[in-house]
Design a protein around this motif. Structure first.
Motif, PDB file in Angstrom:
ATOM      1  N   ASN A 404       0.830  -1.205   0.000  1.00 23.21           N
ATOM      2  CA  ASN A 404       0.000   0.000   0.000  1.00 23.21           C
ATOM      3  C   ASN A 404       0.867   1.259   0.000  1.00 23.21           C
ATOM      4  OD1 ASN A 404      -2.674   1.042   0.001  1.00 23.21           O
ATOM      5  ND2 ASN A 404      -2.443   1.634   2.136  1.00 23.21           N
ATOM      6  N   ILE A 447      -7.799   1.563  -2.903  1.00 23.77           N
ATOM      7  CA  ILE A 447      -8.638   1.384  -1.703  1.00 23.77           C
ATOM      8  C   ILE A 447      -9.500   0.128  -1.841  1.00 23.77           C
ATOM      9  CG2 ILE A 447     -10.533   2.386  -0.352  1.00 23.77           C
ATOM     10  CD1 ILE A 447      -9.372   5.169  -1.121  1.00 23.77           C
ATOM     11  N   GLU A 451      -9.307  -3.134   0.646  1.00 25.00           N
ATOM     12  CA  GLU A 451     -10.473  -3.338   1.506  1.00 25.00           C
ATOM     13  C   GLU A 451     -11.388  -4.482   1.061  1.00 25.00           C
ATOM     14  OE1 GLU A 451     -11.076  -1.746   4.434  1.00 25.00           O
ATOM     15  OE2 GLU A 451      -9.077  -0.890   4.141  1.00 25.00           O
ATOM     16  N   ARG A 461      -7.199  -6.296   5.225  1.00 23.23           N
ATOM     17  CA  ARG A 461      -7.629  -4.917   5.478  1.00 23.23           C
ATOM     18  C   ARG A 461      -6.695  -4.256   6.484  1.00 23.23           C
ATOM     19  NH1 ARG A 461     -14.255  -4.902   5.829  1.00 23.23           N
ATOM     20  NH2 ARG A 461     -14.620  -5.585   3.675  1.00 23.23           N
ATOM     21  N   GLY A 463      -5.948  -0.967   9.224  1.00 24.54           N
ATOM     22  CA  GLY A 463      -6.607   0.006  10.091  1.00 24.54           C
ATOM     23  C   GLY A 463      -6.338   1.426   9.608  1.00 24.54           C
ATOM     24  N   TRP A 464      -7.109   2.372  10.174  1.00 26.90           N
ATOM     25  CA  TRP A 464      -6.989   3.761   9.694  1.00 26.90           C
ATOM     26  C   TRP A 464      -5.614   4.347   9.979  1.00 26.90           C
ATOM     27  CZ3 TRP A 464      -6.017   7.717  13.134  1.00 26.90           C
ATOM     28  CH2 TRP A 464      -6.223   7.439  14.497  1.00 26.90           C
ATOM     29  N   LYS A 465      -4.948   3.888  11.042  1.00 23.27           N
ATOM     30  CA  LYS A 465      -3.605   4.394  11.350  1.00 23.27           C
ATOM     31  C   LYS A 465      -2.603   3.974  10.272  1.00 23.27           C
ATOM     32  CE  LYS A 465      -4.113   4.608  16.389  1.00 23.27           C
ATOM     33  NZ  LYS A 465      -3.622   4.097  17.683  1.00 23.27           N
ATOM     34  N   TRP A 467      -3.384   3.224   7.191  1.00 26.05           N
ATOM     35  CA  TRP A 467      -3.756   3.963   5.982  1.00 26.05           C
ATOM     36  C   TRP A 467      -3.112   5.355   6.006  1.00 26.05           C
ATOM     37  CZ3 TRP A 467      -5.508   2.898   1.346  1.00 26.05           C
ATOM     38  CH2 TRP A 467      -6.240   1.729   1.135  1.00 26.05           C
ATOM     39  N   LEU A 468      -3.235   6.028   7.132  1.00 24.65           N
ATOM     40  CA  LEU A 468      -2.636   7.371   7.244  1.00 24.65           C
ATOM     41  C   LEU A 468      -1.125   7.313   7.103  1.00 24.65           C
ATOM     42  CD1 LEU A 468      -4.669   9.041  10.162  1.00 24.65           C
ATOM     43  CD2 LEU A 468      -4.776   9.570   7.716  1.00 24.65           C
ATOM     44  N   SER A 470       0.589   5.067   5.413  1.00 24.69           N
ATOM     45  CA  SER A 470       0.879   4.783   3.992  1.00 24.69           C
ATOM     46  C   SER A 470       0.859   6.074   3.169  1.00 24.69           C
ATOM     47  CB  SER A 470      -0.146   3.794   3.424  1.00 24.69           C
ATOM     48  OG  SER A 470      -0.110   2.575   4.115  1.00 24.69           O
TER      49      SER A 470
END
Length: 518
Positions: A404, A447, A451, A461, A463-465, A467-468, A470
């Motif tokens: 990612n 995305i 996902e 998948r 987590g949002w942390k 993703w941020l 990346s």
């Protein structure tokens, strides 16, 4: 006079079309049962040189004295210096018995002992925008040269009007030259003078060809414009032949590479702009492609050699390949031409496609991506605190994150590739809707892959942390590129250093072999 009545009483016996060598054309007209008039029209100073008498306003004929000749010559020069094309009209008479009854097409019309009828100066004004176009070409490093059959003084005046000549150029004798003088030079002398020539007057089509050949031997990239059949050899010889779509002959069009549909010199500037734009877009794509390839190759090879497992699997690499080859090419190849392209110097015939600036940008981005992603590949479990996860699941999270982050590095680096030399990579980005659309589509698809398509891509998948993180890793490429563009690069191409090293090692190895034999 009643023109139609006079013309109906005469009979045209022979027409000699305009000759680019003699700079004139003639026609033989039978005016009575015993006499034939041969009329000539063409370059004023050449026709005047053949005149032995002149026709006055009252209809009387006077011998051509040296004073009258000099007076007429001054009139020609005055008109020429006012950028008027001077044409003279003259005639002579001959008896009908001198006209051959057979093979009339082979009859050479007499062109001596003429009587001057008159001279005219024709104004051929520059088209609007030509002067600005010439200045743009000069600023872009494209030297505009005028090669014309007109009088040297006329050519000089028109060149001043168009902006091809300036006061500094006139000070140099070799800047303005006559075709005959250039033609009679040796090949070596032509090469020496060719660089300095800006205006060539009274030239023949062969003179244009000789100039093109001399410039090409000097290593220049030569573009030639032409419209006549006689221009075909020069158009064919040039690197880029530009023929006129309206006034150009079919022979000229067939010999050329590009046809200018509106016969306007300002279109040449468009050719230069778009040509440079295509070349620059190819360079942008190559820089982007090499960065992706180098980073992906090194990350997978190092990981495989050290741990036996690769973070980027085959399906993920196919997706990266799609971003790089298809979507990346579409995004970068559709960049419209900018005004900055006309401020660059032309690219030499032997200059490398991958410049030192591209190598610098490539190494900075590739080294950053390799260093950061390899750290997460080898130490990701500890950084993400995945000790409580099973080994298989922890490896999947780590590899998914590396994949990612790698994709987001390419998405952000795509903006950097738009402006390899400029620090502001966002200039005009919103005007290229296709670029913004492709970046948006790539992001959305990434995305969806992470996902929802984990089973197909072998991902899990995040987590949002993560993703941020990346996105943050990818975003660092922007300030990194900004700082990196402050690093100066040598003028000498990077490839030359490699050639020099290879050339140095080869003789050394040969010396060692000879020493061993002795």
């Amino acid at each position: 006079m009643n023109f139609n009545d006079v013309r109906s009483k005469s009979s045209v016996l022979r027409v000699l079309p305009f000759n680019s060598v003699k700079k004139c054309g003639g026609v033989a007209v039978q005016v009575s049962d015993t006499y034939v008039h041969i009329h000539w029209k063409g370059a004023a100073e050449l026709v005047l040189a053949s005149c032995k008498s002149w026709f006055s306003i009252d209809g009387s004929v006077h011998p051509m004295s040296s004073d009258k000749y000099n007076e007429l010559k001054r009139s020609i020069d005055d008109m020429a210096m006012s950028s008027l094309r001077c044409i003279a009209f003259a005639y002579c008479t001959c008896e009908l018995t001198m006209v051959p009854r057979e093979d009339l097409d082979k009859w050479q019309l007499p062109d001596d002992n003429l009587t001057l009828l008159g001279m005219v100066g024709i104004k051929d004004p520059c088209r609007p925008g030509v002067r600005d176009a010439v200045q743009l070409c000069s600023a872009a490093g494209v030297k505009v040269r005028m090669v014309t059959g007109d009088n040297v003084e006329t050519a000089k005046a028109i060149a001043f009007e168009c902006g091809i000549l300036n006061a500094k150029d006139v000070a140099s004798e070799t800047t303005i030259i006559e075709g005959k003088v250039f033609r009679e030079m040796s090949e070596t002398a032509r090469e020496e003078v060719a660089d300095k020539i800006t205006v060539m007057g009274r030239s023949s089509p062969n003179d244009k060809l000789l100039l093109v050949q001399a410039l090409k031997r000097k290593g220049h990239v030569v573009a030639v414009t032409g419209d006549g059949t006689n221009d075909a050899p020069a158009l064919h010889e040039a690197d880029i032949g530009l023929s006129m779509g309206i006034s150009g002959t079919e022979v000229a069009k067939e010999s050329s590479d590009i046809i200018i549909l509106d016969d306007d010199f300002t279109s040449v500037v468009k050719v230069v702009r778009w040509g440079r734009s295509v070349y620059a877009n190819i360079q942008k794509f190559i820089q982007f492609q090499l960065t992706v390839n180098v980073a992906a190759l090194v990350i997978n090879v190092v990981a495989a050699v050290s741990s036996g497992a690769v973070p980027l699997n085959a399906v993920e690499l196919l997706w990266v390949n799609l971003i790089m080859d298809t979507l990346g090419a579409l995004a970068l190849a559709t960049e419209p031409p900018t005004d900055n392209l006309m401020k660059r110097h032309p690219v030499g015939r032997r200059e490398p496609l991958v410049t030192n600036i591209m190598w610098r940008n490539l190494f900075i981005q590739a080294l950053y991506q390799i260093a950061v992603l390899l750290v997460f590949n080898f130490d990701g479990k500890r950084i993400f605190q995945l000790h409580n996860e099973s080994r298989e699941h922890a490896d999947k999270i780590k590899n998914t994150f590396v994949f990612n982050a790698f994709v987001f590095c390419q998405i952000f680096n795509e903006f950097n590739a738009r402006k390899p030399e400029e620090k502001n990579v966002f200039g005009g980005v919103t005007s290229n809707r296709l670029f913004m659309g492709i970046v948006g589509i790539t992001t959305v698809l990434q995305i969806l892959i992470i996902e929802f398509l984990g089973k197909f891509f072998g991902t899990v998948r995040l987590g949002w942390k993560l993703w941020l993180l990346s996105v943050a890793i990818g975003a660092v490429s922007w300030p990194l590129a900004y700082v990196g563009k402050s690093i100066p690069v040598p003028a000498r191409p990077f490839q030359d250093y490699l050639k020099h090293c290879c050339a140095w090692r080869r003789p050394r190895r040969r010396d060692e072999e000879q020493g061993g034999k002795s």
